[in-house]
Write an enzyme that holds these catalytic residues in place. Structure first.
Site, PDB file in Angstrom:
ATOM      1  N   ARG A  71      19.846 -66.625 -46.425  1.00 23.21           N
ATOM      2  CA  ARG A  71      18.638 -67.116 -47.082  1.00 23.21           C
ATOM      3  C   ARG A  71      17.636 -67.690 -46.071  1.00 23.21           C
ATOM      4  O   ARG A  71      16.417 -67.589 -46.252  1.00 23.21           O
ATOM      5  CB  ARG A  71      19.024 -68.164 -48.137  1.00 23.21           C
ATOM      6  CG  ARG A  71      17.858 -68.682 -49.005  1.00 23.21           C
ATOM      7  CD  ARG A  71      18.403 -69.505 -50.170  1.00 23.21           C
ATOM      8  NE  ARG A  71      17.472 -70.486 -50.709  1.00 23.21           N
ATOM      9  CZ  ARG A  71      16.780 -70.313 -51.829  1.00 23.21           C
ATOM     10  NH1 ARG A  71      16.886 -69.222 -52.537  1.00 23.21           N
ATOM     11  NH2 ARG A  71      15.975 -71.261 -52.264  1.00 23.21           N
ATOM     12  N   ILE A  97       9.970 -69.502 -53.855  1.00 25.46           N
ATOM     13  CA  ILE A  97      11.258 -68.845 -54.009  1.00 25.46           C
ATOM     14  C   ILE A  97      12.095 -69.791 -54.867  1.00 25.46           C
ATOM     15  O   ILE A  97      12.106 -70.998 -54.638  1.00 25.46           O
ATOM     16  CB  ILE A  97      11.851 -68.543 -52.616  1.00 25.46           C
ATOM     17  CG1 ILE A  97      13.280 -68.031 -52.680  1.00 25.46           C
ATOM     18  CG2 ILE A  97      11.803 -69.717 -51.695  1.00 25.46           C
ATOM     19  CD1 ILE A  97      13.738 -67.513 -51.290  1.00 25.46           C
ATOM     20  N   SER A  98      12.776 -69.258 -55.875  1.00 29.73           N
ATOM     21  CA  SER A  98      13.496 -70.116 -56.823  1.00 29.73           C
ATOM     22  C   SER A  98      14.644 -70.841 -56.140  1.00 29.73           C
ATOM     23  O   SER A  98      15.147 -70.404 -55.099  1.00 29.73           O
ATOM     24  CB  SER A  98      14.078 -69.274 -57.963  1.00 29.73           C
ATOM     25  OG  SER A  98      13.057 -68.676 -58.693  1.00 29.73           O
ATOM     26  N   GLN A  99      15.083 -71.927 -56.772  1.00 25.15           N
ATOM     27  CA  GLN A  99      16.230 -72.644 -56.204  1.00 25.15           C
ATOM     28  C   GLN A  99      17.464 -71.759 -56.353  1.00 25.15           C
ATOM     29  O   GLN A  99      17.564 -70.972 -57.295  1.00 25.15           O
ATOM     30  CB  GLN A  99      16.389 -74.011 -56.852  1.00 25.15           C
ATOM     31  CG  GLN A  99      16.963 -74.019 -58.244  1.00 25.15           C
ATOM     32  CD  GLN A  99      17.009 -75.437 -58.825  1.00 25.15           C
ATOM     33  OE1 GLN A  99      16.030 -75.911 -59.362  1.00 25.15           O
ATOM     34  NE2 GLN A  99      18.148 -76.098 -58.696  1.00 25.15           N
TER      35      GLN A  99
END
Lengths: 248, 808
Positions: A71, A97-99
């Protein structure tokens, strides 16, 4: 060495250590350890939220994919040190960007199988596409913001996800040549689900749409196309929260 | 050379600039960020005034002998920093959306505060120093100060009609320099060239700096910024007014296709659209219309189309016409007549003039009338009745206050408002309100509860027979009928739901199995809540619900306030699971603002005590007495001012003009009251209650009379023309403000007589408490209502009257 663009003393220290030959491996290991911690976090959160999302755990394949994809290589340099925190991150151009937990949940809801073809509307950083590439046969992804699309394509290539088909453009009409799709994820803000996406979805397929604002996903919309072609949607709160006191 | 008298003109100009700056910052920060953060930042910056009080108190020995130079320098510094500090502040990469994760964000917020505090500090130094230097004339100084401020409030409103916010910023900077020039002239500063130099600088600022120096830098997370990141998207028209910066965006490569919550069964694609953004938020769709009906078919796939399936060619009133989507929807469904109300003339102008060819001028069509004005007043002042009143999904902007307070007051969604709407329905007519679906359910339930309460207040025996609720995946529409829903209408409602996969959550006689079928929630929360809200257990349900869904009223007009303290620990604990979206931001931000303001205020007030800046007590004024007196009048003045601004929003029927007119009238008449205070002091020599007691008795009598009389008076006065209502408002405020203008100069004059060095400290206390009071007033109004805020203010005034000591 994109990690060189660091912005804090803390980061500098880590980098100094990394610059020493004997410590280079330890840094990648360090990210691996962080990634493992992230996976543990996701599993713990998933157990806690299980009742609400209707599933006790995230599928092991999804967990494995998230444990593999680096990531930190999909976020801007100044966000790298937060990459494995369970929080959303800015990726530029007003996009986020999502958790990780939300990424896991959305991916899980897509029920991706190894022989599947999946579509993503809203490539963003490319991280979600990489996760999908670990799980599906074919991944197609469209990004509306051109510089983001270019950057994500470069990242995907560099990280060994060159077979992801990515393009810059309008996702409203789906991607006819790539489809039909077993599942679709629409991370781009949309006032409605484009009718053509439903048409490009196979019978039995699923569309996942996070609903919310930048940084904050309020709930997930899951559209299921039944084998008879009828549409059923479900709205899923990522958290276990009963709005009525004592209303369990 | 010692100045003989205070630089009154310079004080007035400077105070005008400061108040204008405060209002302008709200505009600027609403464009760059979001308005509740803007409010927080301004409250922080305003503490610069309090800090000036502390600064002067601590250093008065060295500042007072150099009064002329310090005043001139600080006034000019205000002018320069008003511009520079804002430009630097927007360079700080502060992103409030990341506050809870990223430790750098709070530090950046502090940097923003620190920058914006500087101009307020400079101006505060001028004013405070004047009070300390000319301690025998607080009445004249205060009068110039607040009459100036009142004028500034109207002036900025006018300025924002003729120039951009960035232009207005420079004008305010120029005013600061003019104040410096005036001061250096009247105070006979030795440097003869100084006034001319300052005026020269002012002229430069007035004409304008290079536009790239003063460009706005909106957050990349604003809707407009995100839209403009799309290739080919560009702003094709922009119009700025005090009501907002309206930007029209064309996106040829990736068209707007704005159809919020469109049914998943729909195959129709919206026609070409332009996006209309207000202060960078939006978009609302300006849809291309060529007179053909078919391209509008998508409008029948929204939940808001429901009422058109219950009524035959209705006469429609649309509240919140915006860029025209609801009018097109009415046209599509063959409405017999359409009246549409829109608050912002800029938007109507865009639709009807600038983009007339594109829009097809829907507002000018056959049987369509558009009215520019506030929706609530339009309904109340109108004797006509309608078959359908459609409340559009415009969210806070329309009827909320111009944004001086953290949480938007909205008089569109109160119990009283819904009663008005229902009163204006023909027998059998329908009120339809569309809201966003939030999960867990919040505003749809509050709307339902509000409708039930309004129906009951109207004497409806069976509200359950008059309501229906339909829910899509993104929007829900509540229908309230003036009469019982008929069997045929219920059939139509069900058909509407089935064909669009919208869930019917409530209609009279619904079975539990009919709800929650298409957009499936884990529990049928909407259906269950509707039944609970119609049943005997309503109060228990509202009390045990984890969000505040109790109906809003005109006294507590906070429809959008869903936060409950009780739920906070649970929501924070859910952070890791992504539970933060459940947290309603406005309220916690308000609390944070209050806490930070209170802490800083306490520090600023205590500092001079520790370092000897407060000066010794006298036998008439102890330090405790000074604190109580000036804090009490700081709180009460602000409480009454803010509460009456809200009361007059309903009469003036315009959030912005209400704020401007009421604020201006309050300040100007309080300034006149201040000038008159010396005479009151002289007259009251023999009176037992003293001059402050007299002023407080007058305030009390007027306020109580207003609380009793204004609600019915306002209803009667609403049909009058704008100008008549403005003049009446000013006339009503004048006596109240006149009396309220006296306690401050009376107190300062008395303190100056007995303990001169306490003056600066006393002024600082008042400045600090005013900031805290402004925030606290909103908080109290949310929980207790504006009437209680007013009554609290009266109690504090009585306390002040008791604390007051005359200097003999």
């Amino acid at each position: 060495m994109s990690r060189m663009n660091c912005d804090s003393l803390w980061r500098m220290l880590v980098l100094l250590l990394c610059a020493l030959p004997s410590h280079g491996a330890r840094c990648e290991n360090d990210y691996a350890a962080q990634r493992q911690r992230m996976i543990d976090d996701i599993a713990a959160v998933a157990r806690a939220a299980g009742a609400e999302s209707g599933k006790p755990t995230i599928a092991s394949g999804v967990i494995a994919a998230m444990a593999k994809v680096p990531r930190h290589n999909f976020v801007p340099a100044d966000q790298e040190r937060f990459a494995y925190d369970n929080r959303p991150l800015p990726i530029g151009y007003g996009q986020t960007i999502s958790q990780p937990y939300i990424v896991a949940l959305m991916t899980d809801l897509m029920r991706v199988e190894p022989n599947h073809t999946v579509l993503e509307i809203g490539t963003g950083s490319g991280y979600q596409a990489a996760i999908l590439a670990e799980l599906a046969k074919d991944v197609c992804t469209i990004e509306i913001v051109e510089p983001l699309a270019t950057e994500a394509q470069r990242r995907l290539r560099e990280q060994g996800y060159g077979r992801v088909r990515a393009k810059a453009g309008d996702g409203y009409y789906g991607w006819e040549d790539c489809g039909p799709f077993d599942s679709i994820i629409v991370t781009a803000a949309a006032s409605h689900v484009p009718p053509l996406l439903i048409r490009q979805l196979k019978a039995g397929g699923r569309i996942v749409v996070p609903v919310g604002t930048a940084f904050l996903t309020q709930h997930l919309l899951l559209v299921e196309k039944k084998t008879d072609g009828s549409i059923v949607t479900r709205q899923i709160l990522p958290v276990r929260f009963v709005p009525l006191t004592g209303g369990h | 050379l010692k100045p003989a008298s205070p630089p009154l003109a310079a004080i007035a100009v400077l105070s005008a600039a400061v108040l204008a700056y405060e209002i302008l910052l709200m505009r600027l920060l609403s464009i760059d960020l979001w308005h509740h953060f803007a409010y927080m930042i301004i409250s922080g910056a305003m503490l610069g005034y309090g800090a000036a009080g502390t600064f002067v108190a601590l250093l008065q020995r060295s500042l007072l002998p150099r009064f002329s130079a310090v005043f001139t320098g600080a006034a000019a510094a205000f002018g320069v920093t008003a511009v520079v500090a804002f430009l630097l502040a927007q360079r700080v990469e502060f992103n409030p959306l990341e506050m809870l994760w990223d430790w750098r964000q709070p530090l950046r917020l502090v940097a923003v505060y620190a920058l914006l505090l500087i101009p307020f500090f400079c101006a505060g130094t001028c004013v405070c120093l004047s009070f300390a230097r000319f301690a025998q004339e607080p009445d004249r100084i205060y009068s110039s100060d607040i009459v100036g401020a009142g004028t500034g409030c109207l002036a900025i409103l006018g300025a924002l009609y003729v120039t951009s916010p960035a232009g207005a910023l420079q004008w305010i900077g120029a005013l600061g320099l003019v104040a410096g020039a005036l001061a250096s002239g009247s105070l006979r500063v030795q440097a003869r060239w100084l006034p001319m130099a300052l005026l020269g600088g002012a002229a430069v600022l007035f004409v304008g700096l290079a536009s790239q120096w003063v460009a706005m830098h909106p957050s990349p997370y604003k809707d407009l910024s995100q839209t403009l990141a799309v290739k080919g998207a560009r702003v094709v028209a922009e119009s700025s007014s005090p009501m907002g910066l309206v930007s029209v965006v064309e996106s040829p490569l990736v068209p707007f296709r704005h159809a919020p919550g469109m049914s998943l069964n729909a195959i129709a694609e919206p026609p070409p659209q332009l996006g209309v953004f207000t202060d960078g938020d939006g978009p609302a769709a300006l849809t291309r219309y060529d007179g053909r009906r078919e391209p509008l078919a998508y409008l029948d796939a929204l939940t808001s189309a429901l009422p058109y399936h219950l009524l035959e060619r209705p006469r429609v009133l649309i509240l919140g016409a915006g860029a025209g989507a609801d009018v097109l929807q009415a046209i599509y469904h063959g409405a017999r007549e359409i009246d549409a109300v829109e608050l912002n003339p800029q938007i109507v102008d865009l639709v009807e003039q600038r983009f007339a060819e594109y829009s097809g001028r829907p507002y000018g069509g056959h049987g369509v009338r558009v009215h520019i004005g506030e929706a609530r007043r339009f309904v109340t002042a109108n004797a006509e009745r309608f078959d359908l009143i459609q409340v559009a999904l415009l969210d806070a902007f329309g009827a909320s206050s111009a944004g001086l307070y953290a949480l938007s007051e909205s008089y569109l969604y109160t119990v009283e408002a819904l009663r008005e709407y229902i009163d204006h329905l023909e027998p059998g007519g329908v009120l339809a309100i569309t809201r966003w679906v939030n999960l867990p359910p919040r505003d749809v339930l509050k709307m339902f509860a509000t409708a039930v309460t309004a129906l009951e207040a109207q004497g409806s025996v069976h509200p359950a027979q008059q309501l229906a609720l339909i829910r899509g995946w993104k929007t829900a529409t509540l229908v309230v009928k003036n009469g019982a829903l008929s069997a045929a209408q219920i059939v139509a409602l069900k058909d509407f739901g089935v064909s669009r996969s919208f869930d019917v959550e409530y209609y009279p006689g619904i079975q539990a199995s009919e709800a929650n079928r298409y957009n499936v929630l884990e529990r049928p929360e909407f259906h269950d809540a509707a039944l609970a809200l119609l049943g005997s257990e309503r109060e228990a349900f509202v009390a045990s619900y984890k969000f505040n869904i109790a109906p809003a009223t005109d006294d507590r007009p906070y429809f959008f306030q869903f936060f409950k303290w009780r739920s906070l620990p649970e929501l924070l604990a859910l952070k890791e699971q992504g539970g933060l979206p459940l947290l309603e931001w406005g309220y916690p931000v308000l609390i944070a603002t209050l806490i930070q303001a209170a802490l800083v205020a306490i520090v600023l007030i205590v500092l001079p005590l520790l370092f000897g800046g407060a000066g010794p007590s006298s036998n008439t004024w102890s330090r405790a007495r000074v604190t109580v007196y000036f804090a009490a009048i700081g709180f009460s003045f602000m409480f009454i001012e803010i509460a009456f601004i809200q009361k007059f929003v309903l009469l003036l029927a315009h959030p912005l003009y209400a704020v401007a007119v009421v604020l201006c009238a309050f300040l100007v008449f309080a300034g006149l009251g201040s000038r008159y205070s010396r005479r009151v002091a002289a007259l009251s020599r023999t009176s037992r209650i003293g001059p402050v007691g007299r002023a407080v008795v007058a305030v009390g009598l007027i306020v109580v009379a207003y609380l009793v009389l204004l609600p019915s008076a306002f209803r009667a006065l609403l049909p009058l023309a704008d100008i008549a209502r403005i003049l009446l408002s000013v006339a009503l405020i004048a006596p109240l403000a006149f009396a309220m203008g006296m306690p401050f100069p009376l107190g300062l004059a008395s303190v100056a007589g007995g303990a001169g060095r306490l003056v600066a400290w006393a002024w600082g206390i008042n400045a600090c408490t005013s900031v805290v009071a402004a925030v606290l007033a909103t908080l109290l109004a949310i929980h207790l209502g504006f009437n209680t805020v007013i009554l609290l203010a009266l109690l504090l005034y009585v306390l002040a009257a008791v604390a007051y000591r005359e200097y003999r």
